[in-house]
Design an enzyme around this catalytic site. Structure first.
Site, PDB file in Angstrom:
ATOM      1  N   CYS A 138     -50.632  -4.117 -69.711  1.00 59.04           N
ATOM      2  CA  CYS A 138     -50.067  -4.713 -68.479  1.00 59.04           C
ATOM      3  C   CYS A 138     -49.283  -5.996 -68.750  1.00 59.04           C
ATOM      4  O   CYS A 138     -48.679  -6.551 -67.843  1.00 59.04           O
ATOM      5  CB  CYS A 138     -51.205  -4.988 -67.479  1.00 59.04           C
ATOM      6  SG  CYS A 138     -52.279  -6.344 -67.981  1.00 59.04           S
ATOM      7  N   HIS A 144     -41.368 -18.090 -82.919  1.00 60.76           N
ATOM      8  CA  HIS A 144     -42.253 -17.018 -83.408  1.00 60.76           C
ATOM      9  C   HIS A 144     -43.516 -16.914 -82.568  1.00 60.76           C
ATOM     10  O   HIS A 144     -44.500 -16.340 -83.013  1.00 60.76           O
ATOM     11  CB  HIS A 144     -42.617 -17.259 -84.890  1.00 60.76           C
ATOM     12  CG  HIS A 144     -41.455 -17.048 -85.808  1.00 60.76           C
ATOM     13  ND1 HIS A 144     -41.466 -17.407 -87.129  1.00 60.76           N
ATOM     14  CD2 HIS A 144     -40.203 -16.540 -85.596  1.00 60.76           C
ATOM     15  CE1 HIS A 144     -40.299 -17.105 -87.685  1.00 60.76           C
ATOM     16  NE2 HIS A 144     -39.513 -16.592 -86.768  1.00 60.76           N
ATOM     17  N   GLU A 180     -39.668 -28.524-102.372  1.00 59.69           N
ATOM     18  CA  GLU A 180     -39.025 -27.581-103.300  1.00 59.69           C
ATOM     19  C   GLU A 180     -37.585 -27.370-102.853  1.00 59.69           C
ATOM     20  O   GLU A 180     -37.218 -27.628-101.713  1.00 59.69           O
ATOM     21  CB  GLU A 180     -39.768 -26.239-103.302  1.00 59.69           C
ATOM     22  CG  GLU A 180     -39.566 -25.497-101.985  1.00 59.69           C
ATOM     23  CD  GLU A 180     -40.052 -24.043-102.005  1.00 59.69           C
ATOM     24  OE1 GLU A 180     -40.521 -23.563-103.031  1.00 59.69           O
ATOM     25  OE2 GLU A 180     -39.940 -23.401-100.938  1.00 59.69           O
ATOM     26  N   CYS A 219     -51.768  -8.652 -73.099  1.00 62.37           N
ATOM     27  CA  CYS A 219     -52.228  -7.264 -73.030  1.00 62.37           C
ATOM     28  C   CYS A 219     -51.092  -6.307 -73.375  1.00 62.37           C
ATOM     29  O   CYS A 219     -49.975  -6.437 -72.865  1.00 62.37           O
ATOM     30  CB  CYS A 219     -52.728  -6.962 -71.608  1.00 62.37           C
ATOM     31  SG  CYS A 219     -53.173  -5.231 -71.385  1.00 62.37           S
ATOM     32  N   ASP A 263     -48.798 -22.951 -84.200  1.00 57.48           N
ATOM     33  CA  ASP A 263     -50.064 -23.713 -84.191  1.00 57.48           C
ATOM     34  C   ASP A 263     -50.152 -24.804 -83.132  1.00 57.48           C
ATOM     35  O   ASP A 263     -51.156 -25.517 -83.072  1.00 57.48           O
ATOM     36  CB  ASP A 263     -50.294 -24.325 -85.594  1.00 57.48           C
ATOM     37  CG  ASP A 263     -49.130 -25.252 -86.032  1.00 57.48           C
ATOM     38  OD1 ASP A 263     -48.900 -25.371 -87.255  1.00 57.48           O
ATOM     39  OD2 ASP A 263     -48.451 -25.841 -85.162  1.00 57.48           O
ATOM     40  N   ASN A 307     -38.443 -31.352 -97.909  1.00 57.84           N
ATOM     41  CA  ASN A 307     -39.258 -30.309 -98.526  1.00 57.84           C
ATOM     42  C   ASN A 307     -39.659 -30.821 -99.897  1.00 57.84           C
ATOM     43  O   ASN A 307     -39.095 -31.798-100.381  1.00 57.84           O
ATOM     44  CB  ASN A 307     -38.438 -29.008 -98.640  1.00 57.84           C
ATOM     45  CG  ASN A 307     -39.320 -27.778 -98.788  1.00 57.84           C
ATOM     46  OD1 ASN A 307     -40.269 -27.780 -99.560  1.00 57.84           O
ATOM     47  ND2 ASN A 307     -39.031 -26.719 -98.035  1.00 57.84           N
ATOM     48  N   TYR A 358     -57.291 -12.722 -88.058  1.00 60.51           N
ATOM     49  CA  TYR A 358     -57.130 -13.873 -87.155  1.00 60.51           C
ATOM     50  C   TYR A 358     -58.470 -14.551 -86.924  1.00 60.51           C
ATOM     51  O   TYR A 358     -58.601 -15.760 -86.924  1.00 60.51           O
ATOM     52  CB  TYR A 358     -56.534 -13.422 -85.811  1.00 60.51           C
ATOM     53  CG  TYR A 358     -55.038 -13.297 -85.862  1.00 60.51           C
ATOM     54  CD1 TYR A 358     -54.436 -12.149 -86.361  1.00 60.51           C
ATOM     55  CD2 TYR A 358     -54.223 -14.347 -85.437  1.00 60.51           C
ATOM     56  CE1 TYR A 358     -53.049 -12.041 -86.434  1.00 60.51           C
ATOM     57  CE2 TYR A 358     -52.834 -14.237 -85.494  1.00 60.51           C
ATOM     58  CZ  TYR A 358     -52.258 -13.073 -85.992  1.00 60.51           C
ATOM     59  OH  TYR A 358     -50.895 -12.965 -86.076  1.00 60.51           O
ATOM     60  N   ASN A 373     -43.521 -22.333 -86.365  1.00 61.50           N
ATOM     61  CA  ASN A 373     -44.984 -22.402 -86.410  1.00 61.50           C
ATOM     62  C   ASN A 373     -45.586 -21.948 -85.082  1.00 61.50           C
ATOM     63  O   ASN A 373     -44.950 -22.062 -84.036  1.00 61.50           O
ATOM     64  CB  ASN A 373     -45.436 -23.835 -86.732  1.00 61.50           C
ATOM     65  CG  ASN A 373     -44.918 -24.285 -88.098  1.00 61.50           C
ATOM     66  OD1 ASN A 373     -44.583 -23.455 -88.937  1.00 61.50           O
ATOM     67  ND2 ASN A 373     -44.829 -25.583 -88.301  1.00 61.50           N
TER      68      ASN A 373
HETATM   69  N1  APR Z   1     -44.165 -31.081 -96.927  1.00 63.27           N
HETATM   70  C1  APR Z   1     -42.937 -30.490 -96.897  1.00 63.27           C
HETATM   71  N2  APR Z   1     -42.726 -29.184 -97.221  1.00 63.27           N
HETATM   72  C2  APR Z   1     -43.803 -28.472 -97.585  1.00 63.27           C
HETATM   73  C3  APR Z   1     -45.107 -29.017 -97.646  1.00 63.27           C
HETATM   74  C4  APR Z   1     -45.257 -30.384 -97.296  1.00 63.27           C
HETATM   75  N3  APR Z   1     -46.460 -30.991 -97.325  1.00 63.27           N
HETATM   76  N4  APR Z   1     -45.966 -28.028 -98.062  1.00 63.27           N
HETATM   77  C5  APR Z   1     -45.207 -26.918 -98.239  1.00 63.27           C
HETATM   78  N5  APR Z   1     -43.923 -27.188 -97.969  1.00 63.27           N
HETATM   79  C6  APR Z   1     -42.790 -26.281 -97.990  1.00 63.27           C
HETATM   80  C7  APR Z   1     -42.806 -25.253 -99.100  1.00 63.27           C
HETATM   81  O1  APR Z   1     -42.146 -25.777-100.243  1.00 63.27           O
HETATM   82  C8  APR Z   1     -41.987 -24.119 -98.448  1.00 63.27           C
HETATM   83  O2  APR Z   1     -40.599 -24.323 -98.656  1.00 63.27           O
HETATM   84  O3  APR Z   1     -42.856 -25.545 -96.780  1.00 63.27           O
HETATM   85  C9  APR Z   1     -42.295 -24.253 -96.963  1.00 63.27           C
HETATM   86  C10 APR Z   1     -43.259 -23.225 -96.437  1.00 63.27           C
HETATM   87  O4  APR Z   1     -42.630 -21.988 -96.515  1.00 63.27           O
HETATM   88  P1  APR Z   1     -43.303 -20.706 -95.841  1.00 63.27           P
HETATM   89  O5  APR Z   1     -44.721 -20.648 -96.204  1.00 63.27           O
HETATM   90  O6  APR Z   1     -42.407 -19.559 -96.154  1.00 63.27           O
HETATM   91  O7  APR Z   1     -43.258 -21.017 -94.276  1.00 63.27           O
HETATM   92  P2  APR Z   1     -42.061 -20.818 -93.266  1.00 63.27           P
HETATM   93  O8  APR Z   1     -40.781 -21.200 -93.885  1.00 63.27           O
HETATM   94  O9  APR Z   1     -42.469 -21.493 -92.012  1.00 63.27           O
HETATM   95  O10 APR Z   1     -42.085 -19.219 -93.038  1.00 63.27           O
HETATM   96  C11 APR Z   1     -41.226 -18.695 -92.041  1.00 63.27           C
HETATM   97  O11 APR Z   1     -42.282 -16.554 -92.339  1.00 63.27           O
HETATM   98  O12 APR Z   1     -44.173 -15.304 -92.658  1.00 63.27           O
HETATM   99  C12 APR Z   1     -43.264 -15.725 -91.717  1.00 63.27           C
HETATM  100  O13 APR Z   1     -43.588 -15.888 -89.414  1.00 63.27           O
HETATM  101  C13 APR Z   1     -43.902 -16.529 -90.618  1.00 63.27           C
HETATM  102  O14 APR Z   1     -42.954 -18.373 -89.385  1.00 63.27           O
HETATM  103  C14 APR Z   1     -43.201 -17.872 -90.695  1.00 63.27           C
HETATM  104  C15 APR Z   1     -41.898 -17.527 -91.386  1.00 63.27           C
END
Ligand code: APR
Length: 249
Positions: free
Chosen positions: A135, A124, A219, A132, A109, A217, A72, A107
């Site tokens: 406590c 999440h 993908e 802590c 963040d 997305n 972290y 997220n």
């Molecule tokens: N615009 C749109 N989609 C995007 C972009 C972008 N610029 N960049 C990446 N992606 C897509 C990727 O294609 C993928 O499908 O975002 C997705 C990211 O996937 P992950 O990295 O698996 O993130 P997430 O789905 O939030 O993961 C879920 O997994 O590890 C745990 O707790 C963690 O909250 C997280 C959870």
């Protein structure tokens, strides 16, 4: 891309003509990629660099909390330095114009809140909040901790208030998310691989109740199989165009 965006806009307009929009947006790490925060999977994903068993599971935390804190400490500055991008800001516009009632985010963040979104549900947790383990007292991190692991005044070790794998999700947040998913008639899914449950299940619950599903997305994911519209591309590009067209700007 424009064709798919136009199709998604008409889908929302048709729905709006028929019934009151009840919507939510499910977001994942992809929406923050445009703000310089790495995703977990896919190109340069965090799980290619770190062994998630070691740094993102409850067992890993119990075995070696220092290791998690060092990870972290290495990366959290990216979160503190990150600014909301055009996709986060587009969702604020969506909320202001009544097309987005909740943001359910995986997220940690705070970028949705920084952008100005109001109804954000963090299923999440949040990385800038630490608690802590003895406590339960919470503290808000404003910057990367100099000494890790940070200790509580009671002598207990502090941990990031994020949901580790094999840990239950925050109960109020996930209960509310399922209630929202059950009532929604419009779901936007932005930047998630749809691989992590129970968050990934929310859109299928909405779909079963007849909701329209739009995926942003670059993908194909499981969610695309249940989508009424798939807008391929980076959300920091596609979401602003979608909003412009939807609001006839
Ligand atoms: N615009 C749109 N989609 C995007 C972009 C972008 N610029 N960049 C990446 N992606 C897509 C990727 O294609 C993928 O499908 O975002 C997705 C990211 O996937 P992950 O990295 O698996 O993130 P997430 O789905 O939030 O993961 C879920 O997994 O590890 C745990 O707790 C963690 O909250 C997280 C959870």
């Amino acid at each position: 891309m424009f064709e798919s965006i136009k199709q998604a806009v008409s889908l929302v307009k048709e729905l709006e003509a028929k019934e009151r929009i009840q919507s939510y947006v499910l977001t994942g790490a992809g929406i923050s990629k445009g703000s310089g925060i790495p995703t977990f999977r896919g190109e340069d994903g965090l799980w290619d660099t770190y062994d998630f068993e070691e740094v993102a599971t409850l067992e890993g935390w119990m075995r070696n909390p220092e290791k998690i804190w060092l990870m972290y400490q290495e990366g959290i500055h990216q979160i503190f330095d990150a600014k909301p991008n055009a996709a986060h800001k587009a969702l604020v516009e969506l909320e202001k114009n009544g097309y987005c009632h909740y943001i359910i985010t995986q997220n940690v963040d705070s970028l949705h809140q920084k952008a100005g979104s109001e109804n954000v549900i963090e299923v999440h947790g949040n990385i800038a909040r630490i608690k802590c383990i003895i406590c339960g007292k919470f503290q808000q991190l404003k910057e990367t901790p100099k000494i890790v692991p940070p200790m509580c005044s009671c002598g207990g070790m502090m941990r990031p208030d994020v949901t580790l794998f094999n840990e239950p999700l925050p109960e109020d947040e996930i209960t509310k998310s399922f209630e929202i998913a059950n009532k929604a008639n419009l779901v936007l899914i932005v930047g998630t691989s749809a691989e992590v449950y129970p968050a990934a299940r929310l859109p299928s619950i909405s779909k079963k109740n007849g909701a329209k599903i739009i995926v942003f997305n670059f993908e194909q994911t499981e969610h695309v199989n249940i989508a009424d519209s798939f807008i391929e591309g980076k959300s920091e590009k596609t979401l602003p165009i979608f909003i412009e067209m939807l609001l006839n700007r």
